[in-house]
Design a protein around this motif. Structure first.
Motif, mmCIF file in Angstrom:
data_model
loop_
_atom_site.group_PDB
_atom_site.id
_atom_site.type_symbol
_atom_site.label_atom_id
_atom_site.label_comp_id
_atom_site.label_asym_id
_atom_site.label_seq_id
_atom_site.Cartn_x
_atom_site.Cartn_y
_atom_site.Cartn_z
ATOM 1 N N ALA A 38 0.809 -1.224 0.000
ATOM 2 C CA ALA A 38 0.000 0.000 0.000
ATOM 3 C C ALA A 38 0.842 1.274 0.000
ATOM 4 C CB ALA A 38 -0.945 -0.010 1.193
ATOM 5 N N GLY A 83 1.160 3.916 -3.047
ATOM 6 C CA GLY A 83 0.735 5.289 -2.798
ATOM 7 C C GLY A 83 1.756 6.312 -3.271
ATOM 8 N N THR A 86 1.384 6.985 -7.048
ATOM 9 C CA THR A 86 0.036 7.300 -7.525
ATOM 10 C C THR A 86 -0.195 8.803 -7.437
ATOM 11 O OG1 THR A 86 -0.723 5.143 -6.708
ATOM 12 C CG2 THR A 86 -2.421 6.782 -7.245
ATOM 13 N N ASP A 87 -0.736 9.382 -8.500
ATOM 14 C CA ASP A 87 -0.986 10.828 -8.488
ATOM 15 C C ASP A 87 -2.328 11.142 -7.839
ATOM 16 O OD1 ASP A 87 -3.026 10.400 -10.374
ATOM 17 O OD2 ASP A 87 -1.721 10.838 -12.081
ATOM 18 N N ASP A 88 -2.668 12.419 -7.790
ATOM 19 C CA ASP A 88 -3.881 12.857 -7.102
ATOM 20 C C ASP A 88 -5.152 12.316 -7.749
ATOM 21 O OD1 ASP A 88 -2.347 14.247 -5.336
ATOM 22 O OD2 ASP A 88 -2.507 16.169 -6.394
ATOM 23 N N GLU A 89 -5.069 11.917 -9.012
ATOM 24 C CA GLU A 89 -6.235 11.386 -9.708
ATOM 25 C C GLU A 89 -6.297 9.858 -9.662
ATOM 26 O OE1 GLU A 89 -6.117 12.946 -13.623
ATOM 27 O OE2 GLU A 89 -6.466 15.031 -12.981
ATOM 28 N N GLY A 90 -5.390 9.256 -8.911
ATOM 29 C CA GLY A 90 -5.410 7.806 -8.753
ATOM 30 C C GLY A 90 -4.700 7.032 -9.833
ATOM 31 N N ASN A 91 -3.937 7.689 -10.666
ATOM 32 C CA ASN A 91 -3.205 7.007 -11.734
ATOM 33 C C ASN A 91 -1.848 6.533 -11.229
ATOM 34 O OD1 ASN A 91 -5.192 7.588 -13.810
ATOM 35 N ND2 ASN A 91 -4.493 9.722 -13.666
ATOM 36 N N PHE A 92 -1.517 5.296 -11.543
ATOM 37 C CA PHE A 92 -0.253 4.705 -11.098
ATOM 38 C C PHE A 92 0.828 4.946 -12.148
ATOM 39 C CE2 PHE A 92 2.782 1.184 -10.690
ATOM 40 C CZ PHE A 92 3.062 1.258 -9.333
ATOM 41 N N ASP A 93 1.956 5.464 -11.707
ATOM 42 C CA ASP A 93 3.083 5.758 -12.607
ATOM 43 C C ASP A 93 4.154 4.681 -12.417
ATOM 44 O OD1 ASP A 93 5.200 6.707 -14.060
ATOM 45 O OD2 ASP A 93 5.163 8.733 -13.213
#
Length: 436
Positions: free
Chosen positions: A132, A136, A139-146
């Motif tokens: 987790a 986290g 992950t950006d503020d829009e919930g996209n995982f980089d």
């Protein structure tokens, strides 16, 4: 070359963790009394999956007291080691320690180089919480995982020892290390068939003369955020009922699926000569086994064929009338129960000629890899007394032509066959009898 008879392999101690508690004697009492371990789930969020009930081993907390009496040094060692043990591994280690205590097998009673461990397990899934924090950080503020951030920012947040908590060979490893057991060590991972396969391998290993004593067990849990989700998506689970204790209905006309459960069991197996030399109490003797894999490519009756194969192998040359009872897989799904019943009929004949057939899954649900060992121990404890009935088999289904045990006045007999099968068609069976 002189023909030397194989040593007889006996059972001298047992330990369990089950939805009906962690005492083998209580387990058999509760099974005979038609108790159920199915209740509201606490380890998996309710209202998310199609089911809200399962059979949790709620009496097992992972506290060192769950492992039975031990000296302080061993307690400290296991308590420290629990940091790299998930729940399934903790249960597996606990039942091994309980079985050692029950057998009275002290370090002075065993040759550490000829005492080993053989365990059944399943693939074990990590808890989402392990990742987790790392996820986290990527992950950006829009919930996209980089994904490009994972190596530098996410991965360092993962405990470098996390994998040790979930490897299926770790129960056998921990048990051997904690008790300084240097003999054969093996792990078998074939889902529900794991326990029977482990007992069979233990019997073979001891018979070959490669060990005097083996701690044999299996552990499993189908109650887990991801594992339960997988089961819900891939298998047929029993629908919620206002009374959850009525959900698991093996061989019943109204059965509609299996119930998720968790548990573990272990037994101490040793040569008869070794057991008698140390004055051990002998609980039973392993006298037969079978293993088979028949996949779906075989056709619609692949489960039936696999179960028939292992029943015949476990029975061997023993007259069918000598079998006191059959402890069936009894999954509770329409298809599996029907095919298992057909296999029993193919080997033992019509219901009036069969031994009594029972299963503990009506009480305990499907414990995964741990189920076969718990069921074997339950049948072992029943020998010489009354057999426990099939819970919730109120109306035997027409497609299940078996001699179902549905009352508490049936004799368990002096020997039994336990059988288990996976959805993929891997089956195992063992035959155990009272010692004489």
């Amino acid at each position: 070359m002189e023909n030397v008879p194989s040593p007889r392999v006996v059972i001298t101690g047992v330990g369990v963790v089950t939805p009906l508690g962690n005492d083998p004697n209580k387990l058999i009492t509760d099974l005979r009394g038609r108790a159920s371990g199915v209740a509201a789930l606490t380890q998996v969020p309710r209202g998310v999956l199609s089911i809200d009930f399962g059979a949790e081993a709620s009496d097992f907390s992972g506290d060192i007291s769950d492992y039975g009496p031990m000296d302080k040094k061993l307690q400290r060692t296991i308590r420290k080691g629990s940091k790299v043990m998930c729940r399934e591994i903790e249960m597996g280690v606990a039942v091994a320690q309980l079985a050692l205590t029950d057998a009275g097998l002290t370090p002075e009673d065993r040759d550490r180089d000829r005492t080993g461990v053989l365990y059944g397990c399943d693939y074990i899934m990590s808890l989402p919480e392990e990742f987790a924090v790392g996820i986290g950080k990527c992950t950006d503020d829009e919930g996209n995982f980089d994904f490009t951030k994972w190596g530098d920012q996410g991965k360092p947040e993962i405990n470098p020892l996390w994998l040790l908590k979930y490897l299926p060979n770790m129960p056998a490893s921990h048990i051997a290390i904690y008790n300084d057991l240097r003999g054969p060590n093996n792990s078998i991972t074939v889902r529900e068939a794991s326990a029977g396969a482990a007992i069979a391998e233990a019997y073979s290993t001891i018979s070959r003369g490669h060990a005097d004593v083996l701690i044999v067990g299996s552990t499993g849990s189908r109650i887990h955020p991801l594992r339960s989700l997988h089961a819900d998506m891939q298998e047929t689970l029993a629908a919620n009922r206002s009374d959850p204790t009525k959900m698991s209905r093996p061989f019943d006309a109204q059965r509609d699926g299996s119930v998720l459960g968790e548990g573990a069991g272990a037994m101490v197996c040793e040569t008869l000569e070794h057991a008698q030399a140390r004055g051990a109490t002998i609980l039973g003797e392993i006298v037969g086994y079978g293993s088979s894999a028949v996949g779906p490519a075989f056709g619609k009756t692949f489960l039936q064929t696999a179960i028939r194969n292992v029943l015949r192998a476990a029975l061997g040359d023993e007259p069918a009338e000598n079998i006191g009872h059959i402890h069936a897989h009894g999954l509770g799904t329409v298809e599996c129960d029907a095919q298992e019943s057909a296999a029993i009929e193919a080997v033992f004949g019509s219901a009036d000629k069969q031994p009594p057939v029972t299963t503990a899954k009506g009480n305990l649900g499907n414990l995964g890899a741990g189920g076969g060992m718990v069921e074997t121990i339950a049948s072992l404890k029943a020998l010489g007394g009354e057999l426990f009935p099939i819970l919730n088999c109120d109306s035997l289904s027409d497609d299940c032509p078996i001699n179902a045990c549905v009352d508490g006045s049936t004799a368990a007999g002096s020997q039994f066959i336990n059988v288990n099968v996976t959805p993929q068609g891997q089956a195992s069976a063992v035959r155990i009898r009272s010692f004489s």
